[in-house]
Scaffold this active site. Structure first.
Site, PDB file in Angstrom:
ATOM      1  N   GLY A   1      -0.206   4.540   0.330  1.00 34.99           N
ATOM      2  CA  GLY A   1      -0.883   5.737   0.840  1.00 34.99           C
ATOM      3  C   GLY A   1       0.123   6.604   1.579  1.00 34.99           C
ATOM      4  O   GLY A   1       1.335   6.462   1.401  1.00 34.99           O
TER       5      GLY A   1
ATOM      6  N   GLU B   1     -16.882  18.921   3.732  1.00 36.01           N
ATOM      7  CA  GLU B   1     -16.278  19.562   2.565  1.00 36.01           C
ATOM      8  C   GLU B   1     -17.090  19.280   1.297  1.00 36.01           C
ATOM      9  O   GLU B   1     -17.272  20.156   0.451  1.00 36.01           O
ATOM     10  CB  GLU B   1     -14.822  19.100   2.425  1.00 36.01           C
ATOM     11  CG  GLU B   1     -13.989  19.640   3.591  1.00 36.01           C
ATOM     12  CD  GLU B   1     -12.517  19.253   3.575  1.00 36.01           C
ATOM     13  OE1 GLU B   1     -12.189  18.156   3.099  1.00 36.01           O
ATOM     14  OE2 GLU B   1     -11.709  20.062   4.055  1.00 36.01           O
TER      15      GLU B   1
ATOM     16  N   ALA C   1      -4.326  11.315   7.934  1.00 33.98           N
ATOM     17  CA  ALA C   1      -3.016  11.324   7.272  1.00 33.98           C
ATOM     18  C   ALA C   1      -1.863  11.447   8.265  1.00 33.98           C
ATOM     19  O   ALA C   1      -0.856  10.745   8.159  1.00 33.98           O
ATOM     20  CB  ALA C   1      -2.956  12.470   6.260  1.00 33.98           C
ATOM     21  N   GLN C   2      -1.986  12.348   9.254  1.00 30.88           N
ATOM     22  CA  GLN C   2      -0.846  12.673  10.117  1.00 30.88           C
ATOM     23  C   GLN C   2      -0.264  11.473  10.878  1.00 30.88           C
ATOM     24  O   GLN C   2       0.948  11.253  10.828  1.00 30.88           O
ATOM     25  CB  GLN C   2      -1.194  13.821  11.074  1.00 30.88           C
ATOM     26  CG  GLN C   2      -0.935  15.204  10.481  1.00 30.88           C
ATOM     27  CD  GLN C   2       0.494  15.370   9.971  1.00 30.88           C
ATOM     28  OE1 GLN C   2       1.445  14.935  10.596  1.00 30.88           O
ATOM     29  NE2 GLN C   2       0.633  15.965   8.805  1.00 30.88           N
TER      30      GLN C   2
ATOM     31  N   ASP D   1      -4.020   3.868   8.901  1.00 27.47           N
ATOM     32  CA  ASP D   1      -5.410   3.529   9.213  1.00 27.47           C
ATOM     33  C   ASP D   1      -5.609   2.077   9.641  1.00 27.47           C
ATOM     34  O   ASP D   1      -6.470   1.775  10.463  1.00 27.47           O
ATOM     35  CB  ASP D   1      -6.309   3.778   7.985  1.00 27.47           C
ATOM     36  CG  ASP D   1      -6.546   5.254   7.722  1.00 27.47           C
ATOM     37  OD1 ASP D   1      -6.020   6.084   8.493  1.00 27.47           O
ATOM     38  OD2 ASP D   1      -7.256   5.572   6.749  1.00 27.47           O
TER      39      ASP D   1
ATOM     40  N   VAL E   1      -2.650  -7.577  -3.506  1.00 32.49           N
ATOM     41  CA  VAL E   1      -2.261  -8.644  -2.586  1.00 32.49           C
ATOM     42  C   VAL E   1      -3.515  -9.395  -2.155  1.00 32.49           C
ATOM     43  O   VAL E   1      -4.504  -8.794  -1.764  1.00 32.49           O
ATOM     44  CB  VAL E   1      -1.516  -8.066  -1.370  1.00 32.49           C
ATOM     45  CG1 VAL E   1      -1.222  -9.156  -0.354  1.00 32.49           C
ATOM     46  CG2 VAL E   1      -0.235  -7.397  -1.826  1.00 32.49           C
TER      47      VAL E   1
ATOM     48  N   GLY F   1       0.807  -1.221   0.000  1.00 30.29           N
ATOM     49  CA  GLY F   1       0.000   0.000   0.000  1.00 30.29           C
ATOM     50  C   GLY F   1       0.833   1.260   0.000  1.00 30.29           C
ATOM     51  O   GLY F   1       1.699   1.451   0.859  1.00 30.29           O
TER      52      GLY F   1
END
Lengths: 443, 443
Positions: free
Chosen positions: B21, B178, B325-326, B308, B87, B19
């Site tokens: 990300g 948003e 994200a952080q 995550d 995978v 992954g």
């Protein structure tokens, strides 16, 4: 009663235009101030700037930068109506267009349906080859090229490896020449960095042309230079050859020679794309509609055709005009004026084609151009032609946003020697699975 | 013998990262100078900047401007190998990853597989709702919104018309907020010009939140302001409600209230997305893998997880870190260093999360931000927060080309009040045909 497409009947004459390519777009614009209802039907909700499709296919431009929404283009034109619909047939007696959103009545009908790829009836070829006519084709080609190399990393067998790394382009017109040049740039500057484990000396780009020269219709000088540039870039050019067959793996030429590739791009013949319901006597060879000098389809009072689908056969032009942007644009502009005159009972102006020349780009700093400016012919090649090519394409793209994004991508690519849009996103061309052929080869 | 993925065995320890990300990308980068072989597997050949997905979905940005090819990002990192593969499972005893391109051996394995949309097992909802997790989702939502209005032009029945013009967004986190804001901007500035025949007073945007406030986890001030801005923009907010069911047409809330829409966007729960082959005792509620303070999956020596999909459960963080994200970025950076130390036999550094705050934009000139800078909390809303939001997102986007295209689109949109990417290009969400429901309503 049949389902009807809902467009308000405002008492005005309704002009239905099928297709929003160069010709249809120009026509709709030139009817801006006419006291009519202009209805544009298209199966996509955007206009495509086809001359740059090859840059989308070769990861140089995002698809979104060469397309423009019809509704935005005509935002300020109150008599304009767009409908997102595919036209299935027309009924000339009831003056109805049959579409995927229902029946639509017309007073005047304009066929601006363009052209489709012509595989000369070869069904296997149609399935196995990739086309280059619209944005979906271009994105599919990009995805296919990139996924070919990803797959090649898993292959041992030399022939299989070559089948994934080699490209065959059929047709030495502008699209074929520009595509071959752009692929050779990717081979030189981009792919070796991306796929360090592959040997790009193995990547062959073949360009097949049925006649004795590339860019038929351009000057002998332009053809010769284009060929020389491509050869300098390592493109293998096969003149005087036609593709006999292609099964998704082996390309057989009419000379008996064979090439192996999983990716054959068909940039050769195109046919007009008329709609069912027109009488056969109005349809010429190549599926184009025969029109008079006012773009009126022979045999009809209120049906017109323009651009690629129209063949304005005259003594001067026994084949009609070339299937290119310029005749379509010029016909669209004049037909708008003629329709206004027709409705006012005034006389019509016959169409006269102003040939502005032709050009093709081969790669960075290399293009060929035969220009006609004020009836003066200017032939130029190399860097100067390349700058002219960029300038003319840039000002021709619809929309400020697109123009800016294209310009930025060009500047960025020029200085970075890079193509930034290397995404496998959306449809990829499905061929025979690599494994299947690999196993066959092993047995 | 099973088919094996071909990657040269260069004698170095092989770190396989599943992954690419935020977390996987940071980890691969931080192993730049390590004497190892870094293999990144991803089912897409590009990294996605997820925080701007909602702008792709609402025609503000081209998809290509928020994604970046992995091969380009790691062009200058010799120990890096990318493979385009999905995978399927891992075998922890033989240390093999089973992928679509064959088996791949690992020395150290890192699960950076992120999260998937969690429909809580509701299969009908999963089929009928649209997700917002990846670029395909965002493009599908854009195509669906635009084609809804094209279809609405053909509808007479009031309820049917509303079903096409109304939107229900489930989940009042940043994505939901948003998206609701961006849709309300389209309703105000763009769609009325595009679809002059539709009455946009009829277009409702519903935002459903299970708890008593929006943007849970942010300050009470930010939640309140976000709600106020959205209400000023005409978004209908439904607090303390859950969606009970959705069949593609009727949304039923747990309060018994119903809404009609053809487009329900599920921006609520997410689950970790672990891979088959991990023992059940290591998987927590929400499908996240339990990891220790070094991101090592509990019960394994050489398997790590971050972002995550990882839940670093401590007394301070009984739920693990937020799925944002952080934490993924910070874990990726540290894990790279820890892997180098581990291989050198040195001691590892435990992870400590540095909360930098959170922010959400609602529309032009309107955002909310809770920032933590040098342990100082700064809460700001409105124009200043909006400028900070843009600045932080712009510098976070990977790649100069993307950063420039995004900035240009923002400037262009700001001054033109327009969104330029209004294309129906690619997949559109297929619901029950409008005609079928129309006919049912007529009968």
């Amino acid at each position: 009663m049949a389902n009807c497409a809902r467009i308000e009947d405002n008492g005005k004459k309704r002009i239905v235009i099928i297709g929003g390519g160069f010709g249809g777009l120009e026509l709709a614009k030139s009817l801006k101030d006419a006291d009519v209802q202009v209805v544009l039907l298209d199966k996509q909700n955007f206009h495509t700037f086809q001359p740059l499709l090859y840059q989308v296919a070769t990861a140089g431009l995002e698809g979104e930068s060469i397309i423009h929404p019809f509704r935005q283009i005509f935002e300020a034109q109150p008599n304009f109506y767009f409908r997102w619909a595919e036209v299935q047939a027309i009924d000339t007696t009831t003056q109805m267009v049959e579409t995927t959103i229902g029946l639509l009545r017309y007073d005047l009908l304009v066929m601006a349906t363009g052209a489709t790829t012509n595989y000369f009836g070869d069904k296997l070829m149609e399935k196995a080859a990739l086309a280059m006519k619209n944005i979906d084709d271009a994105l599919e080609l990009r995805n296919t090229v990139l996924s070919n190399f990803e797959k090649a990393l898993q292959i041992d067998d030399e022939e299989q490896l070559n089948s994934l790394m080699d490209y065959v382009i059929v047709g030495g017109g502008p699209t074929g020449v520009e595509l071959a040049g752009a692929l050779s740039e990717l081979r030189k500057h981009v792919f070796p960095k991306d796929y360090k484990e592959l040997d790009f000396i193995k990547m062959d780009i073949h360009l097949i042309q049925s006649g004795p020269q590339l860019l038929k219709g351009m000057s002998e000088e332009a053809s010769r230079k284009a060929q020389q540039y491509l050869e300098d870039f390592g493109v293998k050019i096969w003149l005087n050859r036609r593709v006999q067959s292609y099964d998704g793996y082996t390309v057989t030429l009419d000379t008996g020679e064979t090439l192996i590739t999983r990716t054959l791009i068909w940039a050769a013949g195109v046919n007009g794309a008329p709609i069912a319901g027109i009488k056969p006597e109005s349809i010429l060879k190549g599926n184009r509609l025969q029109v008079d000098v006012y773009n009126r389809v022979i045999g009809y009072e209120n049906i017109f055709a323009l651009g690629d689908v129209a063949a304005m056969v005259t003594d001067e032009n026994p084949q009609g005009h070339p299937m290119m942007a310029q005749p379509a644009i010029q016909q669209g502009k004049l037909l708008g004026k003629n329709i206004i005159n027709l409705l006012a009972g005034k006389s019509l102006t016959p169409f006269q084609y102003h040939d502005q020349g032709a050009m093709a780009t081969i790669g960075r700093n290399h293009a060929v151009a035969d220009l006609k400016i004020f009836n003066k012919e200017i032939r130029t090649q190399g860097f100067r032609a390349w700058v002219i090519w960029m300038f003319i394409h840039l000002i021709s793209i619809v929309g400020f946003r697109n123009r800016f994004v294209v310009l930025f991508n060009w500047i960025w690519s020029y200085f970075s020697f890079n193509k930034g849009i290397r995404f496998i996103l959306g449809k990829t061309h499905e061929n025979i699975p690599v494994e299947a052929v690999t196993q066959k080869a092993v047995i």
